[in-house]
Design an enzyme around this catalytic site. Structure first.
Site, PDB file in Angstrom:
ATOM      1  N   SER A  40       0.827  -1.197   0.000  1.00 58.89           N
ATOM      2  CA  SER A  40       0.000   0.000   0.000  1.00 58.89           C
ATOM      3  C   SER A  40       0.877   1.269   0.000  1.00 58.89           C
ATOM      4  O   SER A  40       1.655   1.471  -0.924  1.00 58.89           O
ATOM      5  CB  SER A  40      -0.964  -0.041   1.193  1.00 58.89           C
ATOM      6  OG  SER A  40      -2.006   0.884   1.035  1.00 58.89           O
ATOM      7  N   ASP A  44      -9.630  -5.393  -4.564  1.00 57.57           N
ATOM      8  CA  ASP A  44      -9.017  -4.235  -3.914  1.00 57.57           C
ATOM      9  C   ASP A  44      -9.427  -2.962  -4.644  1.00 57.57           C
ATOM     10  O   ASP A  44      -9.371  -2.899  -5.883  1.00 57.57           O
ATOM     11  CB  ASP A  44      -7.493  -4.400  -3.938  1.00 57.57           C
ATOM     12  CG  ASP A  44      -6.747  -3.267  -3.260  1.00 57.57           C
ATOM     13  OD1 ASP A  44      -7.387  -2.417  -2.605  1.00 57.57           O
ATOM     14  OD2 ASP A  44      -5.501  -3.249  -3.367  1.00 57.57           O
TER      15      ASP A  44
END
Length: 325
Positions: A168, A266
Site C-alpha cells: 500500500s 481491492d
C-alpha cells in the site's frame, strides 16, 4: 471523545482511521497493538531486534534474522516499508511483526522493517526522507565502517541481493526509493536488486479504469491532501502519480527486477495494473512480473495470514527473491 474542536477525520474501509483535534490530540482507532522484538520467535525461529539509526529526526528499524544453516551464512536483505496510508500503523505493530517473521523464515532473508515518521505530525515528504536514510544505512554495512554498525547485516547480509518493498503506502515508498536510487548512488556502490510492490497506493487527477469518483469524493485524493497538503501539483505530484507531467521516466527505475501484486477485490487494483503497464511500456530494461489474486481485497496477506491465498502469495515472493539461484 474530546471536547475540543474536531479538525479532520479520514475514513478507511472499516470506519474512521484517524481524528485530529484542535489541541493537537490525534486518535488512530485502527492501529494494531505494538509488540516487542523476540530473541527467537517460537513459531518461525526468527530473531528480531530494534535499533534507532537517527535521533534527529528519529528513525527506527526492526531487524529480522532467520535461523541460519551455518554460522557464516549470507542471505538476501529485504528493506521493508509498512503500509497505513502514510498516517497510521508502525513497523512495531503485531500485524507487521507477524508478517515479517513469516516472510523472513520462508524466504530465508534478513528483513529491515523501517519505522518512518507519520503524517500529520510529520507531513510528507518526511517518510521518504526517513526511508532513504534507512536504505543508505543498510548499504553502508557492505564495508565494515558503518555508523551504528549492526552485526547481523555485516556478518550475514548478502549485498549483491538487496531488495526493497512494501504494501500500500509502503509500496508507494518502495517505488520512490527505486526512483531515488537512479538519481543518487547508495553507499559503497550497493545496488537494489529487486522491488516487491504489493497493492500500491497511487493516484492521479484523471480516473483510471472503472474509477468513477474524482476530486474530493475520492478517498485517495482526501488522504493525499491530508498527508501532504503542500504537495506541488496536488495528487499529480510525482510521489503519488508516477506517470504525471513532472514525474521522472519509469525507464530510470534503479533496480533489476520488480513484481507488482494486486488483489481483484481491492479498491486500488486498477492503480496497480496501471503502474505495472506504465513500467512495462516505459523502456525500463529490468524483469517485470504481475501477480493477481482475483478474489482477495487490500492487504489480505496481513489481515488473513493463515489462508491458502496468503501462502500462495508468500511462495510467489520467495520464488521472486530466489529464482536466479
Amino acid at each position: 471523545m474530546h471536547a475540543n474542536t474536531l479538525i479532520a477525520e479520514i475514513p478507511n474501509q472499516f470506519g474512521i482511521a484517524i481524528r485530529v483535534f484542535g489541541d493537537g490530540t490525534i486518535e488512530r482507532p485502527f492501529n494494531t497493538p505494538t509488540v516487542p522484538p523476540s530473541s527467537q520467535d517460537p513459531k518461525t525461529g526468527v530473531s528480531s531486534k530494534d535499533i534507532t539509526i537517527s535521533h534527529n529526526p528519529t528513525i527506527s528499524l526492526r531487524l529480522y534474522l532467520p535461523k541460519l544453516k551455518h554460522p557464516h551464512e549470507k542471505v538476501p536483505i529485504f528493506v521493508y516499508f509498512h503500509g497505513g496510508a502514510f498516517y497510521f500503523e508502525t513497523a512495531f505493530s503485531q500485524l507487521y511483526h507477524n508478517h515479517c517473521n513469516t516472510f523472513a523464515s520462508q524466504a530465508h532473508i534478513i528483513i529491515v522493517s523501517v519505522d518512518y515518521r507519520l503524517a500529520p505530525e510529520h507531513p510528507l515528504p518526511a517518510c521518504y526522507h526517513d526511508s532513504w536514510e534507512a536504505l543508505k544505512w543498510v548499504a553502508s554495512h557492505s564495508t565494515n565502517n558503518a555508523t551504528h554498525a549492526e552485526p547481523w547485516l555485516i556478518e550475514h547480509g548478502d549485498f549483491s541481493r538487496v531488495f526493497i518493498g512494501g504494501n500500500s503506502a509502503g509500496a508507494n515508498i518502495a517505488h520512490n526509493m527505486a526512483i531515488c536510487a537512479s538519481d543518487e548512488a547508495l553507499p559503497n556502490g550497493v545496488k537494489i536488486y529487486g522491488a516487491i510492490i504489493i497493492h500500491p497506493f497511487f493516484h492521479s487527477s484523471s480516473p483510471v479504469g472503472s474509477e468513477s469518483l474524482t476530486g474530493e469524493q475520492n478517498i485517495s485524493y482526501l488522504i493525499w491532501n491530508f498527508v501532504y497538503p503542500s504537495a506541488p501539483g496536488g495528487v499529480d505530484n510525482p510521489l503519488f502519480n508516477p506517470v504525471g507531467p513532472e514525474a521522472p521516466s519509469l525507464e530510470r527505475l534503479g533496480c533489476s527486477k520488480i513484481i507488482v501484486c494486486v488483489g481483484g477485490k481491492d479498491r486500488l487494483r486498477e492503480r496497480g495494473i496501471w503502474y505495472y503497464e506504465a513500467v512495462k511500456e516505459s523502456g525500463w530494461q529490468g524483469q517485470l512480473e504481475l501477480f493477481e489474486e482475483e478474489d482477495e481485497g487490500h492487504d489480505y496477506q496481513l489481515q488473513k495470514p493463515d489462508t491458502e491465498k496468503t501462502e500462495k502469495l508468500i511462495k510467489r515472493l520467495v520464488s521472486f527473491v530466489h529464482h536466479h539461484e
